[in-house]
Design a protein around this motif. Structure first.
Motif, PDB file in Angstrom:
ATOM      1  N   VAL A 186       1.731  10.687   8.310  1.00 12.43           N
ATOM      2  CA  VAL A 186       1.841   9.611   7.320  1.00 12.43           C
ATOM      3  C   VAL A 186       0.449   9.014   7.183  1.00 12.43           C
ATOM      4  O   VAL A 186      -0.170   8.646   8.178  1.00 12.43           O
ATOM      5  CB  VAL A 186       2.845   8.530   7.766  1.00 12.43           C
ATOM      6  N   TYR A 187      -0.061   8.945   5.948  1.00 10.85           N
ATOM      7  CA  TYR A 187      -1.426   8.442   5.751  1.00 10.85           C
ATOM      8  C   TYR A 187      -1.506   7.584   4.493  1.00 10.85           C
ATOM      9  O   TYR A 187      -0.702   7.713   3.571  1.00 10.85           O
ATOM     10  CB  TYR A 187      -2.427   9.591   5.689  1.00 10.85           C
ATOM     11  N   LEU A 188      -2.509   6.700   4.482  1.00  6.26           N
ATOM     12  CA  LEU A 188      -2.731   5.852   3.313  1.00  6.26           C
ATOM     13  C   LEU A 188      -3.181   6.701   2.129  1.00  6.26           C
ATOM     14  O   LEU A 188      -4.057   7.560   2.272  1.00  6.26           O
ATOM     15  CB  LEU A 188      -3.809   4.805   3.591  1.00  6.26           C
ATOM     16  N   GLU A 189      -2.606   6.448   0.987  1.00  8.97           N
ATOM     17  CA  GLU A 189      -2.977   7.193  -0.218  1.00  8.97           C
ATOM     18  C   GLU A 189      -4.473   7.039  -0.517  1.00  8.97           C
ATOM     19  O   GLU A 189      -5.133   7.994  -0.907  1.00  8.97           O
ATOM     20  CB  GLU A 189      -2.150   6.707  -1.409  1.00  8.97           C
ATOM     21  N   LYS A 190      -5.004   5.840  -0.306  1.00  9.37           N
ATOM     22  CA  LYS A 190      -6.405   5.567  -0.641  1.00  9.37           C
ATOM     23  C   LYS A 190      -7.385   5.910   0.480  1.00  9.37           C
ATOM     24  O   LYS A 190      -8.583   5.839   0.279  1.00  9.37           O
ATOM     25  CB  LYS A 190      -6.567   4.095  -1.021  1.00  9.37           C
ATOM     26  N   SER A 235       0.842  -1.198   0.000  1.00 10.39           N
ATOM     27  CA  SER A 235       0.000   0.000   0.000  1.00 10.39           C
ATOM     28  C   SER A 235       0.878   1.249   0.000  1.00 10.39           C
ATOM     29  O   SER A 235       1.921   1.287   0.642  1.00 10.39           O
ATOM     30  CB  SER A 235      -0.889   0.031   1.244  1.00 10.39           C
ATOM     31  N   LEU A 236       0.427   2.261  -0.723  1.00  8.03           N
ATOM     32  CA  LEU A 236       1.180   3.514  -0.765  1.00  8.03           C
ATOM     33  C   LEU A 236       0.750   4.432   0.374  1.00  8.03           C
ATOM     34  O   LEU A 236      -0.423   4.508   0.713  1.00  8.03           O
ATOM     35  CB  LEU A 236       0.959   4.224  -2.099  1.00  8.03           C
ATOM     36  N   VAL A 237       1.746   5.121   0.937  1.00  5.32           N
ATOM     37  CA  VAL A 237       1.470   6.144   1.939  1.00  5.32           C
ATOM     38  C   VAL A 237       2.007   7.474   1.432  1.00  5.32           C
ATOM     39  O   VAL A 237       2.943   7.536   0.641  1.00  5.32           O
ATOM     40  CB  VAL A 237       2.091   5.825   3.318  1.00  5.32           C
ATOM     41  N   LYS A 238       1.376   8.530   1.886  1.00  5.34           N
ATOM     42  CA  LYS A 238       1.817   9.892   1.621  1.00  5.34           C
ATOM     43  C   LYS A 238       2.384  10.439   2.927  1.00  5.34           C
ATOM     44  O   LYS A 238       1.907  10.105   4.015  1.00  5.34           O
ATOM     45  CB  LYS A 238       0.660  10.776   1.154  1.00  5.34           C
ATOM     46  N   ILE A 239       3.391  11.285   2.808  1.00  5.64           N
ATOM     47  CA  ILE A 239       4.037  11.886   3.955  1.00  5.64           C
ATOM     48  C   ILE A 239       3.947  13.393   3.817  1.00  5.64           C
ATOM     49  O   ILE A 239       4.191  13.934   2.735  1.00  5.64           O
ATOM     50  CB  ILE A 239       5.521  11.471   4.043  1.00  5.64           C
ATOM     51  N   LYS A 240       3.578  14.049   4.913  1.00  2.59           N
ATOM     52  CA  LYS A 240       3.551  15.512   4.933  1.00  2.59           C
ATOM     53  C   LYS A 240       4.285  16.000   6.176  1.00  2.59           C
ATOM     54  O   LYS A 240       4.177  15.391   7.242  1.00  2.59           O
ATOM     55  CB  LYS A 240       2.121  16.041   5.009  1.00  2.59           C
ATOM     56  N   ILE A 241       4.999  17.112   6.029  1.00  5.82           N
ATOM     57  CA  ILE A 241       5.508  17.851   7.176  1.00  5.82           C
ATOM     58  C   ILE A 241       4.672  19.124   7.208  1.00  5.82           C
ATOM     59  O   ILE A 241       4.572  19.835   6.201  1.00  5.82           O
ATOM     60  CB  ILE A 241       7.003  18.201   7.048  1.00  5.82           C
ATOM     61  N   ILE A 242       4.050  19.382   8.358  1.00  8.66           N
ATOM     62  CA  ILE A 242       3.089  20.481   8.465  1.00  8.66           C
ATOM     63  C   ILE A 242       3.539  21.467   9.539  1.00  8.66           C
ATOM     64  O   ILE A 242       3.993  21.064  10.615  1.00  8.66           O
ATOM     65  CB  ILE A 242       1.688  19.932   8.807  1.00  8.66           C
TER      66      ILE A 242
END
Length: 125
Positions: free
Chosen positions: A99-103, A55-62
């Motif tokens: 970090v969150y699931l792309e879907k 599964s793909l995850v997206k990463i953000k620094i906020i």
């Protein structure tokens, strides 16, 4: 006999509840609180539960104060990490990784707050 059947059904129900699938979870473990120097390379690390490693995850620094996303990336789930360079961001604010699931953006892990500084402005010696 009636008490035995009741106990048997309760036991089966408990076993079923313990063996059912776990909820999907993502746990973010780094970076730590810092402070981290602008220009330094840091890493967002995570591990997941009940999520395919493909599964793909997206990463953000906020940025905590403004909510502005200052860095993005992507990787695969499981146990992973993603390097980022601390940008010339506001040193008077704090930042955190997500970090969150792309879907499914609702399946996410949020890391702790960290601080940054400009090189030469702080000394810890």
């Amino acid at each position: 006999m009636k008490n035995f059947l009741t106990l048997w059904f309760i036991t089966i129900a408990l076993i079923a509840s313990f063996t059912s699938a776990h909820e999907q979870e993502i746990h973010v473990t780094s970076p730590g609180a810092g402070p981290w120097a602008i220009g330094s390379t840091q890493s967002v690390s995570w591990w997941s539960l009940s999520i395919s490693t493909e599964s793909l995850v997206k990463i953000k620094i906020i940025c905590k104060g403004s909510g502005k996303v200052v860095h993005t990336g992507e990787a695969t789930c499981g146990t992973g990490n993603h390097d980022f360079v601390v940008g010339d961001w506001d040193v008077n604010d704090k930042y955190f990784p997500v970090v969150y699931l792309e879907k499914d953006e609702t399946c996410k892990g949020v890391g702790g707050l960290f601080e940054i500084y400009k090189t030469g402005e702080k000394s810890y010696y």
